[in-house]
Write a protein that holds these residues in place. Sequence first.
Motif, PDB file in Angstrom:
ATOM      1  N   ILE A   1       0.818  -1.208   0.000  1.00  0.00           N
ATOM      2  CA  ILE A   1       0.000   0.000   0.000  1.00  0.00           C
ATOM      3  C   ILE A   1       0.857   1.266   0.000  1.00  0.00           C
ATOM      4  O   ILE A   1       0.328   2.365  -0.204  1.00  0.00           O
ATOM      5  CB  ILE A   1      -0.998   0.016   1.177  1.00  0.00           C
ATOM      6  CG1 ILE A   1      -0.283   0.082   2.522  1.00  0.00           C
ATOM      7  CG2 ILE A   1      -1.931  -1.181   1.101  1.00  0.00           C
ATOM      8  CD1 ILE A   1      -1.203   0.306   3.715  1.00  0.00           C
ATOM      9  N   ALA A   2       2.171   1.130   0.225  1.00  0.00           N
ATOM     10  CA  ALA A   2       3.070   2.283   0.183  1.00  0.00           C
ATOM     11  C   ALA A   2       3.606   2.526  -1.230  1.00  0.00           C
ATOM     12  O   ALA A   2       4.235   3.555  -1.477  1.00  0.00           O
ATOM     13  CB  ALA A   2       4.234   2.080   1.156  1.00  0.00           C
ATOM     14  N   ASP A   3       3.354   1.616  -2.148  1.00  0.00           N
ATOM     15  CA  ASP A   3       3.798   1.790  -3.526  1.00  0.00           C
ATOM     16  C   ASP A   3       3.071   2.992  -4.123  1.00  0.00           C
ATOM     17  O   ASP A   3       1.850   3.112  -3.972  1.00  0.00           O
ATOM     18  CB  ASP A   3       3.478   0.518  -4.325  1.00  0.00           C
ATOM     19  CG  ASP A   3       4.065   0.555  -5.709  1.00  0.00           C
ATOM     20  OD1 ASP A   3       3.604   1.380  -6.520  1.00  0.00           O
ATOM     21  OD2 ASP A   3       4.962  -0.253  -5.993  1.00  0.00           O
ATOM     22  N   PRO A   4       3.796   3.886  -4.796  1.00  0.00           N
ATOM     23  CA  PRO A   4       3.151   5.079  -5.365  1.00  0.00           C
ATOM     24  C   PRO A   4       2.001   4.768  -6.325  1.00  0.00           C
ATOM     25  O   PRO A   4       1.096   5.582  -6.486  1.00  0.00           O
ATOM     26  CB  PRO A   4       4.292   5.791  -6.107  1.00  0.00           C
ATOM     27  CG  PRO A   4       5.546   5.261  -5.500  1.00  0.00           C
ATOM     28  CD  PRO A   4       5.239   3.873  -5.016  1.00  0.00           C
ATOM     29  N   SER A   5       2.017   3.609  -6.939  1.00  0.00           N
ATOM     30  CA  SER A   5       0.949   3.264  -7.884  1.00  0.00           C
ATOM     31  C   SER A   5      -0.298   2.690  -7.202  1.00  0.00           C
ATOM     32  O   SER A   5      -1.325   2.501  -7.845  1.00  0.00           O
ATOM     33  CB  SER A   5       1.458   2.266  -8.932  1.00  0.00           C
ATOM     34  OG  SER A   5       1.760   1.029  -8.308  1.00  0.00           O
TER      35      SER A   5
ATOM     36  N   SER B   1      -5.972   3.325  -2.972  1.00  0.00           N
ATOM     37  CA  SER B   1      -6.965   2.750  -2.052  1.00  0.00           C
ATOM     38  C   SER B   1      -8.373   2.923  -2.614  1.00  0.00           C
ATOM     39  O   SER B   1      -9.232   2.058  -2.417  1.00  0.00           O
ATOM     40  CB  SER B   1      -6.850   3.390  -0.679  1.00  0.00           C
ATOM     41  OG  SER B   1      -7.037   4.791  -0.748  1.00  0.00           O
ATOM     42  N   ALA B   2      -8.606   4.012  -3.313  1.00  0.00           N
ATOM     43  CA  ALA B   2      -9.935   4.280  -3.874  1.00  0.00           C
ATOM     44  C   ALA B   2     -10.349   3.212  -4.883  1.00  0.00           C
ATOM     45  O   ALA B   2     -11.538   2.911  -5.012  1.00  0.00           O
ATOM     46  CB  ALA B   2      -9.965   5.659  -4.531  1.00  0.00           C
ATOM     47  N   SER B   3      -9.378   2.611  -5.568  1.00  0.00           N
ATOM     48  CA  SER B   3      -9.727   1.570  -6.541  1.00  0.00           C
ATOM     49  C   SER B   3     -10.287   0.323  -5.862  1.00  0.00           C
ATOM     50  O   SER B   3     -10.874  -0.535  -6.515  1.00  0.00           O
ATOM     51  CB  SER B   3      -8.522   1.214  -7.413  1.00  0.00           C
ATOM     52  OG  SER B   3      -7.527   0.573  -6.648  1.00  0.00           O
ATOM     53  N   TYR B   4     -10.128   0.246  -4.534  1.00  0.00           N
ATOM     54  CA  TYR B   4     -10.690  -0.857  -3.745  1.00  0.00           C
ATOM     55  C   TYR B   4     -11.917  -0.394  -2.963  1.00  0.00           C
ATOM     56  O   TYR B   4     -12.433  -1.130  -2.128  1.00  0.00           O
ATOM     57  CB  TYR B   4      -9.637  -1.419  -2.792  1.00  0.00           C
ATOM     58  CG  TYR B   4      -8.487  -2.073  -3.502  1.00  0.00           C
ATOM     59  CD1 TYR B   4      -8.571  -3.401  -3.912  1.00  0.00           C
ATOM     60  CD2 TYR B   4      -7.320  -1.369  -3.787  1.00  0.00           C
ATOM     61  CE1 TYR B   4      -7.518  -4.005  -4.576  1.00  0.00           C
ATOM     62  CE2 TYR B   4      -6.265  -1.968  -4.446  1.00  0.00           C
ATOM     63  CZ  TYR B   4      -6.377  -3.281  -4.838  1.00  0.00           C
ATOM     64  OH  TYR B   4      -5.329  -3.877  -5.503  1.00  0.00           O
ATOM     65  N   GLY B   5     -12.318   0.846  -3.191  1.00  0.00           N
ATOM     66  CA  GLY B   5     -13.471   1.388  -2.478  1.00  0.00           C
ATOM     67  C   GLY B   5     -13.182   1.691  -1.020  1.00  0.00           C
ATOM     68  O   GLY B   5     -14.089   1.681  -0.184  1.00  0.00           O
TER      69      GLY B   5
END
Length: 127
Positions: A39-43, A46-50
């Motif tokens: 989750i720390a990767d710039p790409s 979180s929103a893409s998982y809702g």
Amino acid sequence: MNNDWQVEVFYDGECPLCLREIKLLRRLDRKHRIRFTDIADPSFSSASYGMTTNDFMDEIQGRLPSGEWITGVEVFRRLYAAVGLKPIVSLTRLPGISHGLEFGYRVFAKNRLRWTGRCDDGTCRVN
């Protein structure tokens, strides 16, 4: 990528304690049953998982192939079961042990940013 994964773990790649656990799991995951998502990767979005970044930072998140979300100690149970440690995982479900692990994990999750040096003057930062 292996499509036979059993659990996806969303981990904080900037947390040294978390990375130690993830490195161990990567070594044990010889059959590639775990999908690792940093989750720390710039790409990472979180929103893409809702969900929000705080959802992912507040406690460890996991996702099963069915799409079901799991959190906290249950994520670790699924991870260790996926690498073949089901007998040990069974012990973690015993009432006294289960409650102790849940309590311990809540304390860790609440304090991990401070314990890993990512808090200054009472505020914690997330890149």
